[in-house]
Scaffold this motif. Structure first.
Motif, PDB file in Angstrom:
ATOM      1  N   PHE A  89       3.012  -3.237  -1.667  1.00  0.00           N
ATOM      2  CA  PHE A  89       4.187  -2.322  -1.100  1.00  0.00           C
ATOM      3  C   PHE A  89       3.240  -1.195  -0.593  1.00  0.00           C
ATOM      4  O   PHE A  89       2.491  -0.409  -1.392  1.00  0.00           O
ATOM      5  CB  PHE A  89       4.895  -2.141  -2.406  1.00  0.00           C
ATOM      6  N   PHE A 115       7.233   2.697   1.008  1.00  0.00           N
ATOM      7  CA  PHE A 115       8.273   2.087   0.216  1.00  0.00           C
ATOM      8  C   PHE A 115       8.492   2.968  -1.029  1.00  0.00           C
ATOM      9  O   PHE A 115       9.768   3.015  -1.423  1.00  0.00           O
ATOM     10  CB  PHE A 115       7.739   0.734   0.141  1.00  0.00           C
ATOM     11  N   PRO A 174       8.884  -0.795  -6.469  1.00  0.00           N
ATOM     12  CA  PRO A 174       9.574  -2.130  -6.212  1.00  0.00           C
ATOM     13  C   PRO A 174       9.978  -2.911  -7.443  1.00  0.00           C
ATOM     14  O   PRO A 174      10.637  -3.740  -7.449  1.00  0.00           O
ATOM     15  CB  PRO A 174       8.151  -2.725  -5.287  1.00  0.00           C
ATOM     16  N   ALA A 231      10.421  -8.310  -5.425  1.00  0.00           N
ATOM     17  CA  ALA A 231       9.129  -7.973  -5.492  1.00  0.00           C
ATOM     18  C   ALA A 231       8.011  -8.641  -6.051  1.00  0.00           C
ATOM     19  O   ALA A 231       6.866  -8.656  -5.480  1.00  0.00           O
ATOM     20  CB  ALA A 231       9.139  -6.536  -6.103  1.00  0.00           C
ATOM     21  N   LEU A 234       8.511  -2.663   5.037  1.00  0.00           N
ATOM     22  CA  LEU A 234       7.592  -3.539   4.935  1.00  0.00           C
ATOM     23  C   LEU A 234       6.936  -4.116   6.434  1.00  0.00           C
ATOM     24  O   LEU A 234       5.978  -4.264   6.489  1.00  0.00           O
ATOM     25  CB  LEU A 234       8.141  -4.874   4.098  1.00  0.00           C
ATOM     26  N   GLY A 273       3.839  -2.631   5.733  1.00  0.00           N
ATOM     27  CA  GLY A 273       3.419  -3.691   4.689  1.00  0.00           C
ATOM     28  C   GLY A 273       2.168  -4.514   5.368  1.00  0.00           C
ATOM     29  O   GLY A 273       1.618  -4.339   6.221  1.00  0.00           O
TER      30      GLY A 273
END
Length: 156
Positions: A44, A48, A55, A64, A106, A110
């Protein structure tokens, strides 16, 4: 999705799955997180956690776990893994607009593997502009989210 049963490891950051856990997506694909897998949240991006929360807390925590395991396994493409996360968080009660903001984070920050397109969104300010745009345009599609550019967001 079922229950995630874990034990915290000595370092206090990682945990181990004590039971297999899986998510079945709308197309019938099974996304497994095997018993014994160690999870730490390294897949993550910092955007985020800074702007959307950790998460592994809140309604997205089960998604997650599967996302993290899938990123490490790399059995499917990175975009499939990110879209699976989006679908899974919706099933766990994250609002559609917040699920899209999570997807935006993401997609732009990500993990990726294989052949990947360059990332247009690269700064925290770009992320914040994008999140604001998505929240104002809640009917935006995932494909449209993928096409958001810093220039377009600055005009908003």
């Amino acid at each position: 999705m079922g229950r995630v049963v874990i034990e915290w490891l000595q370092d206090g950051r990682r945990f181990r799955l004590l039971e297999e856990f899986a998510f079945v997506d709308a197309s019938g694909e099974v996304w497994r997180a095997p018993r014994g897998t160690e999870v730490e949240g390294s897949c993550f991006p910092s955007q985020f956690t800074r702007f959307l929360g950790h998460p592994f807390s809140g309604p997205q925590r089960r998604a997650a776990v599967v996302y993290e395991v899938s990123c490490h396994k790399r059995e499917r493409g990175w975009r499939e893994v990110q879209r699976m996360f989006h679908e899974a968080v919706l099933l766990d009660g994250v609002t559609p607009v917040e699920a899209k903001v999570m997807y935006f984070a993401l997609f732009n920050f990500g993990r990726r593997w294989g052949t990947t397109p360059s990332r247009a969104i690269s700064t925290d300010n770009d992320f914040l502009r994008g999140a604001r745009y998505i929240r104002m345009h809640s009917d935006i599609t995932l494909s449209a989210i993928e096409r958001l550019s810093p220039a377009a967001l600055r005009q908003q």
